[in-house]
Design an enzyme around this catalytic site. Structure first.
Site, PDB file in Angstrom:
ATOM      1  CG  ASP A  64      -0.196  -0.210   2.571  1.00  0.00           C
ATOM      2  OD1 ASP A  64       0.752  -0.834   2.666  1.00  0.00           O
ATOM      3  OD2 ASP A  64      -0.974   0.341   3.429  1.00  0.00           O
ATOM      4  CG  HIS A  65       3.096   2.509   2.503  1.00  0.00           C
ATOM      5  ND1 HIS A  65       2.970   3.687   3.163  1.00  0.00           N
ATOM      6  CD2 HIS A  65       2.293   1.773   2.929  1.00  0.00           C
ATOM      7  CE1 HIS A  65       2.238   3.762   4.060  1.00  0.00           C
ATOM      8  NE2 HIS A  65       1.855   2.333   4.296  1.00  0.00           N
ATOM      9  CG  ASP A 210       2.475   2.176   7.407  1.00  0.00           C
ATOM     10  OD1 ASP A 210       2.277   3.212   6.893  1.00  0.00           O
ATOM     11  OD2 ASP A 210       1.856   1.159   6.846  1.00  0.00           O
TER      12      ASP A 210
END
Lengths: 301, 301
Positions: A64-65, A210
Site C-alpha cells: 500500500d506504499h 508506518d
C-alpha cells in the site's frame, strides 16, 4: 510549502479511498512521498504535472506504499520523459522494478537512479542549497523510514532604506545577506543587524508512516511546522496496533505534543472505521492542533 | 456466459479509463482475464465478489495487463481468503510476485498456484467437466497468449413424454443423456434420438489482446459466439500498429469475418482517440456485428 495528500488510507485501494501517497511542494521541488496503487490516477485528478516529479521517497516495501510505482515509472516513459528520476527507498525496490521492466522488454528512456537505504540511523538522503531531506527511522514490521523535509535558513533580508542611508556600496549586499558587518563609503563599520532583517523562518514537514509509537523520533522532529503521523487505529484497538506495529490516534498526538510540532495531520486509517472524526476527537484529548488527512486535501504552510 | 469489461484502454490508467481487465462468468466460474493497475477497485465498482475468483488468466507481462495483480493478491490475503488461487501467465510472473511478497515479509494464507506458460502452440490450460480454456498464441512484442473459453457440449435432454411412453427404466436415463440407445422394459431397442433432444449449443468466447493482425488464429476461434479483439489503432495509423504489434479496427473486423464469429467486441484503444465511434464505423465496413467495448459494460450471451 504545500502538501497535497493523494491517498491516506491503509491496506488496500477502494472505491472512494486510496493507499498512501503525498506530494510535497517545497522550494520549486515536487517531491512524491510513497506511491500506493492508483497514485498515477490520483496525480492526474489532483492536477500534478508528472514531469515536475524528480524525486520519489518510499517509506517501506509494503504494497500500500509502493505498488503504484512501477506503473508510474512506465507511464513516465510512455509520456516521453527525458529528465532523470531519483527514487529513495529501502533496498529491494530496484530489483522489483528492473525485473518487471526486463519481463516487459521495456526500459526507461530517462535515467532512473535508485538510492537504496539500509541505514538504521537518520541520514540525509537529499540536499541542495535550499532544502534538506533526511530519514526518520521508524518502528514497523519491516525496515521503514519516515522523511523529514526542511528548508535551509535563507539569506537575511536587506532593509533597503537603512542600507541606502548608510551609503553602503552595492558590492557588499551579498555579504550583508550572509550576515556579515561591512564598511560604508565613509569608512565606518556598519553592524549587520542595523541594516538587515531576519530571514523567513525555514519551514519543515515530517512524514511518519508506518510506525508503532516510537519516542526516539521526537528529537528528530522537534518543532517541525507540520507532522503527518499515522493513526491506523483508535485507542480502543490498541491491542491490534501493538502487534502490527501501528499507532493509535492518541499515540500520534502524544508524539506531536512531546515534539512540540505546529500541527498534526492524521492518516493511514484502518478501513474498519466509518467515522474519522473520532480520530480527531481522540487525538485532541492530548494535542490541540489536529487535522484529519484525507485524499485530495491540500495544506499550505 | 456473462462478460463484464472492467477496463479496455491501452497503456496507462487514467482518470476515467482503465487498463485491460475482464471478468467472464461461465458455468459458475468467475474467470478474471488480465489485471491492469486498478483492477481491484474496478472489481469493487462492478460488484464482483472477490472470493468467487479462483482462476486468473494473464495474456502477457506488459504492465497495463498485470500491474494490478500483486495488489489483488495482497488484498485477497487481507480479506482472509482461504481458497486456492490459480494464475495462468507467461513465465516470469511467479518471480515478480514472490519477490514482492518476500520484500514485504508477507505471504498469502491461501494456496497460490502459478501455471507458467511458455508453449508457442495452443494448449489447454484449464479443464473441468463443463468448461475448457485454451491459449490462443498471439503476435506481440513479447510472448503473449489470448484465451479461448469454451463450454463443453452438455448432455442430451430427455423428452420425458417420449421416455415414459417407451417405458424405459429410470436406470437408463443417464445413458440416454449421454446419447446411447437403450432397451425398454419390453426388451425392444429404443433409438436415442426418438426420446431425447439435442443439448443447448455450447457457448464460446475468445479474448485476443494484444496482437498484430494474425490470420493463424482464425482456425482456433472459428465460429465463436463472441470475439474480443484488440483495436489499438484506426487504419489511418496502421504505420504505428505494425511496429508496435497492435491491430487496427479494420484488421480486427477482418479476423472476425474470416472466423465467422457471432459478435466482435473492440477494445484496447490508444488514448490518442477522443471519439471511439470511428472504431465501430471502420470495423463495420468489413463485419457487421461490432460493439465497442467500454469499462463497466456487461455482455450476456
Amino acid at each position: 510549502m504545500k502538501l497535497n495528500i493523494l491517498g491516506c488510507y491503509s491496506a488496500t485501494p477502494r472505491t472512494f479511498t486510496n493507499p498512501t501517497s503525498q506530494v510535497l511542494e517545497i522550494n520549486n521541488h515536487i517531491f512524491l512521498i510513497d506511491c500506493g496503487e492508483g497514485t498515477q490516477v490520483q496525480l492526474r485528478k489532483n492536477k500534478i504535472k508528472f514531469s515536475r516529479i524528480k524525486h520519489i521517497f518510499i517509506s517501506h516495501l509494503h504494497g500500500d506504499h509502493f505498488f503504484g510505482l512501477v506503473g508510474l515509472i512506465s507511464t513516465f516513459r510512455l509520456l516521453g520523459r527525458d529528465t532523470e528520476l531519483h527514487i529513495y527507498s529501502p533496498k529491494g525496490l530496484k530489483e522489483v522494478i528492473t525485473l518487471q521492466m526486463k519481463l516487459a522488454n521495456s526500459w526507461t528512456n530517462y535515467k532512473l537512479t535508485f538510492h537504496e537505504l539500509t541505514n538504521k540511523e537518520s541520514e540525509i538522503v537529499f540536499e541542495d542549497e535550499k532544502v534538506e531531506v533526511r530519514t526518520i527511522p521508524l518502528d514497523h514490521r519491516i525496515y521503514t523510514n519516515g522523511f523529514l523535509f526542511k528548508e535551509k535558513p535563507g539569506d537575511r533580508k536587506l532593509d533597503m532604506n537603512a542600507v541606502l542611508n548608510e551609503n553602503i556600496d552595492v558590492s557588499y549586499y551579498r555579504k550583508l545577506k550572509q550576515g556579515a558587518d561591512v564598511t560604508n563609503e565613509a569608512g565606518e563599520v556598519v553592524k549587520n543587524e542595523t541594516v538587515t532583517k531576519a530571514p523567513n523562518k525555514p519551514k519543515s514537514y515530517a512524514f511518519c508512516s508506518d510506525t508503532a509509537y516510537k519516542e526516539d523520533i521526537i528529537p528528530l522532529i522537534k518543532n517541525v511546522d507540520v507532522l503527518y503521523h499515522e493513526s491506523t487505529f483508535l485507542e480502543k484497538h490498541a491491542k491490534l496496533a501493538a502487534p502490527t506495529k501501528h499507532s493509535t490516534a492518541k499515540q500520534a498526538a502524544s508524539i506531536a505534543k512531546q515534539a512540540n510540532v505546529g500541527q498534526l495531520i492524521l492518516g493511514h486509517y484502518s478501513t474498519r472505521y466509518d467515522d474519522l472524526n473520532v480520530f480527531k476527537t481522540e487525538a485532541q484529548t492530548i494535542f490541540d492542533n489536529v487535522v484529519l488527512g484525507d485524499d485530495g486535501k491540500v495544506f499550505e504552510f
